[in-house]
Design a protein around this motif. Structure first.
Motif, PDB file in Angstrom:
ATOM      1  N   ARG A 122      21.889  -3.678   5.553  1.00 55.99           N
ATOM      2  CA  ARG A 122      22.362  -4.879   6.237  1.00 55.99           C
ATOM      3  C   ARG A 122      23.024  -4.469   7.545  1.00 55.99           C
ATOM      4  NH1 ARG A 122      25.073  -9.900   3.295  1.00 55.99           N
ATOM      5  NH2 ARG A 122      22.830 -10.199   2.991  1.00 55.99           N
ATOM      6  N   LEU A 123      22.546  -5.035   8.648  1.00 59.70           N
ATOM      7  CA  LEU A 123      23.108  -4.772   9.973  1.00 59.70           C
ATOM      8  C   LEU A 123      24.140  -5.843  10.285  1.00 59.70           C
ATOM      9  CD1 LEU A 123      19.747  -4.038  11.865  1.00 59.70           C
ATOM     10  CD2 LEU A 123      21.253  -2.396  10.720  1.00 59.70           C
ATOM     11  N   LEU A 124      25.327  -5.413  10.726  1.00 53.62           N
ATOM     12  CA  LEU A 124      26.435  -6.334  10.986  1.00 53.62           C
ATOM     13  C   LEU A 124      26.895  -6.212  12.433  1.00 53.62           C
ATOM     14  CD1 LEU A 124      28.798  -8.217   9.963  1.00 53.62           C
ATOM     15  CD2 LEU A 124      30.063  -6.092   9.520  1.00 53.62           C
ATOM     16  N   HIS A 125      27.036  -7.351  13.089  1.00 51.69           N
ATOM     17  CA  HIS A 125      27.627  -7.369  14.428  1.00 51.69           C
ATOM     18  C   HIS A 125      28.797  -8.347  14.422  1.00 51.69           C
ATOM     19  CE1 HIS A 125      27.822  -6.976  18.812  1.00 51.69           C
ATOM     20  NE2 HIS A 125      28.104  -8.270  18.820  1.00 51.69           N
ATOM     21  N   THR A 126      29.936  -7.900  14.935  1.00 51.54           N
ATOM     22  CA  THR A 126      31.124  -8.741  14.996  1.00 51.54           C
ATOM     23  C   THR A 126      31.403  -9.129  16.437  1.00 51.54           C
ATOM     24  OG1 THR A 126      32.092  -7.623  13.076  1.00 51.54           O
ATOM     25  CG2 THR A 126      33.579  -8.897  14.468  1.00 51.54           C
ATOM     26  N   LEU A 150      20.435  -7.644  16.969  1.00 52.49           N
ATOM     27  CA  LEU A 150      20.266  -7.176  15.596  1.00 52.49           C
ATOM     28  C   LEU A 150      18.816  -7.298  15.139  1.00 52.49           C
ATOM     29  CD1 LEU A 150      23.416  -8.439  13.654  1.00 52.49           C
ATOM     30  CD2 LEU A 150      23.002  -6.210  14.691  1.00 52.49           C
ATOM     31  N   GLN A 151      18.145  -8.344  15.562  1.00 48.34           N
ATOM     32  CA  GLN A 151      16.738  -8.513  15.191  1.00 48.34           C
ATOM     33  C   GLN A 151      15.900  -7.362  15.745  1.00 48.34           C
ATOM     34  OE1 GLN A 151      15.262 -10.616  13.186  1.00 48.34           O
ATOM     35  NE2 GLN A 151      13.202  -9.823  13.597  1.00 48.34           N
ATOM     36  N   HIS A 152      16.206  -6.968  16.972  1.00 38.04           N
ATOM     37  CA  HIS A 152      15.477  -5.858  17.604  1.00 38.04           C
ATOM     38  C   HIS A 152      15.692  -4.561  16.821  1.00 38.04           C
ATOM     39  CE1 HIS A 152      13.814  -3.226  20.669  1.00 38.04           C
ATOM     40  NE2 HIS A 152      14.945  -2.549  20.690  1.00 38.04           N
ATOM     41  N   VAL A 153      16.928  -4.300  16.429  1.00 36.52           N
ATOM     42  CA  VAL A 153      17.209  -3.098  15.642  1.00 36.52           C
ATOM     43  C   VAL A 153      16.541  -3.190  14.275  1.00 36.52           C
ATOM     44  CG1 VAL A 153      19.011  -1.675  14.596  1.00 36.52           C
ATOM     45  CG2 VAL A 153      19.394  -2.700  16.845  1.00 36.52           C
ATOM     46  N   ALA A 154      16.594  -4.375  13.664  1.00 35.00           N
ATOM     47  CA  ALA A 154      15.997  -4.554  12.340  1.00 35.00           C
ATOM     48  C   ALA A 154      14.501  -4.280  12.359  1.00 35.00           C
ATOM     49  CB  ALA A 154      16.275  -5.972  11.843  1.00 35.00           C
ATOM     50  N   LEU A 196      11.777  -0.207   5.361  1.00 34.11           N
ATOM     51  CA  LEU A 196      13.051  -0.511   4.716  1.00 34.11           C
ATOM     52  C   LEU A 196      13.289  -2.013   4.622  1.00 34.11           C
ATOM     53  CD1 LEU A 196      15.265   2.187   6.440  1.00 34.11           C
ATOM     54  CD2 LEU A 196      14.650   2.110   4.020  1.00 34.11           C
ATOM     55  N   GLU A 197      13.966  -2.419   3.556  1.00 35.41           N
ATOM     56  CA  GLU A 197      14.394  -3.811   3.399  1.00 35.41           C
ATOM     57  C   GLU A 197      15.677  -3.986   4.200  1.00 35.41           C
ATOM     58  OE1 GLU A 197      15.781  -6.948  -0.101  1.00 35.41           O
ATOM     59  OE2 GLU A 197      15.015  -4.951  -0.605  1.00 35.41           O
ATOM     60  N   VAL A 198      15.699  -4.948   5.120  1.00 33.69           N
ATOM     61  CA  VAL A 198      16.830  -5.078   6.033  1.00 33.69           C
ATOM     62  C   VAL A 198      17.085  -6.543   6.349  1.00 33.69           C
ATOM     63  CG1 VAL A 198      15.300  -4.726   8.010  1.00 33.69           C
ATOM     64  CG2 VAL A 198      17.755  -4.361   8.298  1.00 33.69           C
ATOM     65  N   ASP A 199      18.363  -6.905   6.483  1.00 34.79           N
ATOM     66  CA  ASP A 199      18.711  -8.212   7.008  1.00 34.79           C
ATOM     67  C   ASP A 199      19.884  -8.052   7.966  1.00 34.79           C
ATOM     68  OD1 ASP A 199      21.039  -8.064   5.476  1.00 34.79           O
ATOM     69  OD2 ASP A 199      20.302  -9.414   3.919  1.00 34.79           O
ATOM     70  N   THR A 200      20.283  -9.150   8.603  1.00 35.28           N
ATOM     71  CA  THR A 200      21.306  -9.075   9.640  1.00 35.28           C
ATOM     72  C   THR A 200      22.373 -10.131   9.430  1.00 35.28           C
ATOM     73  OG1 THR A 200      20.137 -10.575  11.150  1.00 35.28           O
ATOM     74  CG2 THR A 200      19.614  -8.227  11.308  1.00 35.28           C
ATOM     75  N   VAL A 201      23.586  -9.819   9.896  1.00 36.31           N
ATOM     76  CA  VAL A 201      24.720 -10.743   9.787  1.00 36.31           C
ATOM     77  C   VAL A 201      25.497 -10.710  11.098  1.00 36.31           C
ATOM     78  CG1 VAL A 201      26.853 -11.295   8.557  1.00 36.31           C
ATOM     79  CG2 VAL A 201      24.933 -10.327   7.316  1.00 36.31           C
ATOM     80  N   VAL A 202      25.884 -11.887  11.595  1.00 30.51           N
ATOM     81  CA  VAL A 202      26.757 -11.989  12.760  1.00 30.51           C
ATOM     82  C   VAL A 202      28.015 -12.749  12.350  1.00 30.51           C
ATOM     83  CG1 VAL A 202      27.026 -12.808  15.125  1.00 30.51           C
ATOM     84  CG2 VAL A 202      24.795 -12.001  14.340  1.00 30.51           C
ATOM     85  N   VAL A 203      29.179 -12.179  12.653  1.00 29.40           N
ATOM     86  CA  VAL A 203      30.453 -12.827  12.350  1.00 29.40           C
ATOM     87  C   VAL A 203      31.350 -12.743  13.579  1.00 29.40           C
ATOM     88  CG1 VAL A 203      30.329 -12.294   9.877  1.00 29.40           C
ATOM     89  CG2 VAL A 203      31.451 -10.693  11.427  1.00 29.40           C
ATOM     90  N   VAL A 239      20.505 -13.261   8.259  1.00 28.72           N
ATOM     91  CA  VAL A 239      19.115 -13.464   8.628  1.00 28.72           C
ATOM     92  C   VAL A 239      18.245 -12.404   7.977  1.00 28.72           C
ATOM     93  CG1 VAL A 239      17.491 -13.701  10.532  1.00 28.72           C
ATOM     94  CG2 VAL A 239      19.871 -14.372  10.843  1.00 28.72           C
ATOM     95  N   PRO A 240      17.462 -12.715   6.943  1.00 28.67           N
ATOM     96  CA  PRO A 240      16.549 -11.735   6.379  1.00 28.67           C
ATOM     97  C   PRO A 240      15.442 -11.428   7.375  1.00 28.67           C
ATOM     98  CG  PRO A 240      16.156 -13.890   5.401  1.00 28.67           C
ATOM     99  CD  PRO A 240      17.366 -14.020   6.282  1.00 28.67           C
ATOM    100  N   THR A 241      15.145 -10.157   7.561  1.00 27.36           N
ATOM    101  CA  THR A 241      14.147  -9.787   8.564  1.00 27.36           C
ATOM    102  C   THR A 241      13.010  -8.964   7.993  1.00 27.36           C
ATOM    103  OG1 THR A 241      15.486  -7.863   9.114  1.00 27.36           O
ATOM    104  CG2 THR A 241      15.768  -9.812  10.472  1.00 27.36           C
ATOM    105  N   ALA A 242      13.142  -8.482   6.738  1.00 25.06           N
ATOM    106  CA  ALA A 242      12.025  -7.750   6.137  1.00 25.06           C
ATOM    107  C   ALA A 242      10.882  -8.729   5.857  1.00 25.06           C
ATOM    108  CB  ALA A 242      12.489  -7.090   4.843  1.00 25.06           C
ATOM    109  N   PRO A 243       9.622  -8.306   6.037  1.00 26.05           N
ATOM    110  CA  PRO A 243       8.483  -9.210   5.875  1.00 26.05           C
ATOM    111  C   PRO A 243       8.478  -9.901   4.529  1.00 26.05           C
ATOM    112  CG  PRO A 243       7.781  -7.130   6.860  1.00 26.05           C
ATOM    113  CD  PRO A 243       9.209  -6.965   6.448  1.00 26.05           C
ATOM    114  N   TRP A 244       8.875  -9.205   3.455  1.00 25.68           N
ATOM    115  CA  TRP A 244       8.803  -9.802   2.126  1.00 25.68           C
ATOM    116  C   TRP A 244       9.906 -10.828   1.874  1.00 25.68           C
ATOM    117  CZ3 TRP A 244       9.016  -4.566   3.116  1.00 25.68           C
ATOM    118  CH2 TRP A 244      10.289  -4.003   3.132  1.00 25.68           C
ATOM    119  N   ASN A 245      10.862 -10.934   2.824  1.00 20.21           N
ATOM    120  CA  ASN A 245      11.940 -11.921   2.666  1.00 20.21           C
ATOM    121  C   ASN A 245      11.703 -13.160   3.517  1.00 20.21           C
ATOM    122  OD1 ASN A 245      13.366 -10.520   0.804  1.00 20.21           O
ATOM    123  ND2 ASN A 245      14.700  -9.516   2.284  1.00 20.21           N
ATOM    124  N   ASN A 246      10.671 -13.119   4.344  1.00 16.18           N
ATOM    125  CA  ASN A 246      10.434 -14.233   5.253  1.00 16.18           C
ATOM    126  C   ASN A 246       9.825 -15.417   4.503  1.00 16.18           C
ATOM    127  OD1 ASN A 246      11.414 -12.854   7.391  1.00 16.18           O
ATOM    128  ND2 ASN A 246       9.431 -12.128   8.128  1.00 16.18           N
TER     129      ASN A 246
END
Length: 329
Positions: A36-40, A67-71, A79-86, A322-329
């Motif tokens: 999980r990628l996190l940006h504050t 974060l989407q670009h990094v994901a 890898l299974e990856v999603d993103t969070v912004v707070v 935001v789920p970004t892995a293909p299998w989570n879309n």
């Protein structure tokens, strides 16, 4: 011991913070963990802006796009990856998100957008290390490389300090798994501590003989243990070597032993043979974190969670997962 299945990665958009990305990828792939990628959005950067303002929405859009670009780069590694912004204070929000998501590991760089400032650790990294209470993967911030991408490479060497404790056996197990997955060599290191034996007068023969006897007994036991581990781990495609050192300072000897290692990873337990203490890390691990030159994976053997109220902002600061892995879309 807690298996590592979820890895939280705080990013602030800087190239120094992104030093952690290739290490996160290697560890996640080796252990089969999701990311999980996190940006504050820091109060100081977006402070005073209402959520309906155009500028605030622009900050949010930029953070999500980043974060989407990094994901997407992580997706290339499968890898299974999603993103969070707070919004809030980076260290607090990182710890709060780690608790909320039940992360097993926080992966971060030693410095962020402030860059290397002459100190071994940046302020945010220090706060997270001190209060997270879970395992940590720490990368030394450095200049970016064209080949240093999330989807690339493996370690040339996995360094495993062995102190004859059950805690170091856990680190040994995790480090071996990482090495096998990436085709890395393994180096087992044990440092025989030179004890202090008081000498009643200079050149006290009895004191020196006692010291030497203690050292020899320690060396014999450690050598037997290292040999047994090496024999157990050795298999086709896996290179295992061991080193038995002798020093009055275990931590200093470990740092010096790996100064010349280029592409390597230290894997250690938060505490060693001395066992739990009031501090998040034992003295040797703390020294490796502060002064080591290699990235380090610290496995927290004694979880030390702070009360959620002491690290969290208001519940309304949470914006998006935001789920970004293909299998989570």
């Amino acid at each position: 011991m807690v298996p590592i299945r979820r890895i939280l990665v705080p990013l602030d958009g800087s190239v120094t913070a992104e030093s952690i990305l290739p290490h996160t990828s290697r560890v996640a792939m080796s252990l089969g963990a999701s990311v999980r990628l996190l940006h504050t959005l820091e109060h100081g950067r977006a402070g005073g802006l209402t959520r309906d303002s155009v500028e605030w929405r622009l900050h949010m859009a930029e953070a999500r796009s980043y974060l989407q670009h990094v994901a997407e780069r992580f997706q290339k590694a499968g890898l299974e990856v999603d993103t969070v912004v707070v919004e809030g204070r980076p260290a607090r929000q990182t710890i709060f998100e780690a608790r909320r998501w039940e992360a097993d590991l926080i992966a971060l760089s030693s410095h962020g957008h402030g860059g290397a400032d002459g100190f071994n650790l940046g302020g945010i990294a220090q706060k997270i290390l001190a209060h997270a209470g879970i395992s940590i993967l720490l990368a030394r911030a450095g200049p970016p490389s064209d080949e240093d991408t999330p989807e690339s490479g493996s370690y040339g060497l996995v360094v495993l300090p062995v102190d004859l404790s059950l805690r170091s056996d856990w680190a040994l197990s995790v480090g071996t798994r990482i090495a096998r997955s990436g085709g890395s060599a393994i180096e087992l290191i044990h440092v025989v501590s030179v004890p202090e034996v008081p000498e009643r007068r200079p050149g006290d023969f009895v004191a020196r003989a006692c010291r030497r006897r203690l050292i020899d007994m320690h060396r014999e036991m450690a050598q037997h243990h290292l040999t047994a581990i090496a024999e157990q781990l050795t298999s086709p495609g896996l290179t295992v070597r061991s080193r038995l050192l002798e020093s009055a300072s275990v931590s200093r000897a470990l740092v010096e032993a790996t100064d010349s290692v280029g592409d390597g990873l230290h894997v250690v337990s938060a505490h060693g043979v001395s066992g739990p203490s009031p501090w998040p890390y034992g003295s040797v691990t703390n020294h490796l974190i502060a002064h080591g030159t290699l990235p380090i994976l610290v496995l927290q053997d004694v979880p030390r969670a702070m009360p959620i109220r002491s690290v969290s902002e208001s519940a309304s600061t949470r914006f998006s997962v935001v789920p970004t892995a293909p299998w989570n879309n």
